[in-house]
Scaffold this motif. Structure first.
Motif, short mmCIF file in Angstrom:
data_model
loop_
_atom_site.label_atom_id
_atom_site.label_comp_id
_atom_site.label_asym_id
_atom_site.label_seq_id
_atom_site.Cartn_x
_atom_site.Cartn_y
_atom_site.Cartn_z
N UNK A 223 -69.81 88.85 70.44
CA UNK A 223 -70.29 89.44 72.06
C UNK A 223 -70.99 90.62 71.43
N UNK A 224 -69.46 91.14 71.15
CA UNK A 224 -69.63 92.65 70.69
C UNK A 224 -71.00 93.10 68.70
N UNK A 225 -70.22 92.21 68.37
CA UNK A 225 -71.30 91.85 66.90
C UNK A 225 -72.36 92.37 67.49
N UNK A 226 -73.35 91.36 68.33
CA UNK A 226 -74.67 91.32 68.91
C UNK A 226 -74.75 92.32 69.69
N UNK A 227 -73.86 92.96 69.81
CA UNK A 227 -74.37 94.33 71.18
C UNK A 227 -75.02 95.21 69.78
N UNK A 228 -73.89 95.38 68.96
CA UNK A 228 -74.41 96.10 67.74
C UNK A 228 -75.59 96.05 66.90
N UNK A 229 -75.77 94.76 66.96
CA UNK A 229 -76.96 94.45 65.67
C UNK A 229 -78.77 94.90 67.02
N UNK A 230 -78.05 94.66 67.69
CA UNK A 230 -79.20 94.99 68.95
C UNK A 230 -79.23 96.64 68.84
N UNK A 231 -77.80 97.45 69.20
CA UNK A 231 -78.50 98.68 68.31
C UNK A 231 -78.96 99.61 67.45
N UNK A 232 -78.42 98.37 66.68
CA UNK A 232 -79.30 98.77 65.12
C UNK A 232 -80.60 99.22 65.36
N UNK A 233 -81.35 97.57 65.79
CA UNK A 233 -82.51 97.31 66.16
C UNK A 233 -83.70 98.50 67.01
#
Length: 121
Positions: free
Chosen positions: A50-60
């Motif tokens: 889940x953390x990785x998904x939030x980080x990926x969203x932030x990168x976008x």
């Protein structure tokens, strides 16, 4: 509604989403830390994903807009908390991973000895 009004609303929405993502990331890390302190390791992989998904969203979304000063200060506060808790979390997890690697090496060694001497387990 004019095009500049729509663009402004989109920018506000993106800024709100950035703050939301950081809040969710901080909450996820806090949950992981609480579980690690309690030595409840089972849920950590799911939370890490889940953390990785939030980080990926932030990168976008993050490069698209700048935050308002109050939002920026809040996000910086969250980032400090995230870094502090992540460091503690790593300190709790690393010994567990080291122990797991030692156990796996030991099992592998036993298996190889069994093969070498024709023993079955």
């Amino acid at each position: 509604m004019t095009q500049s009004t729509t663009w402004g609303q989109e920018q506000m929405a993106v800024r709100s989403e950035i703050v939301h993502c950081y809040e969710q990331l901080a909450a996820c890390i806090s949950t992981m830390l609480a579980l690690a302190r309690a030595k409840e390791w089972g849920q950590l992989p799911e939370l890490e994903a889940r953390c990785a998904a939030w980080v990926e969203r932030l990168k976008t979304i993050q490069p698209l807009t700048a935050l308002e000063p109050a939002q920026r200060d809040f996000v910086l506060h969250l980032l400090e908390r995230i870094c502090r808790e992540q460091a503690e979390l790593s300190g709790l997890i690393k010994p567990q991973l080291d122990d797991l690697v030692r156990r796996m090496d030991s099992l592998n060694h036993q298996k190889n000895l069994g093969k070498a001497y024709g023993l079955s387990h």
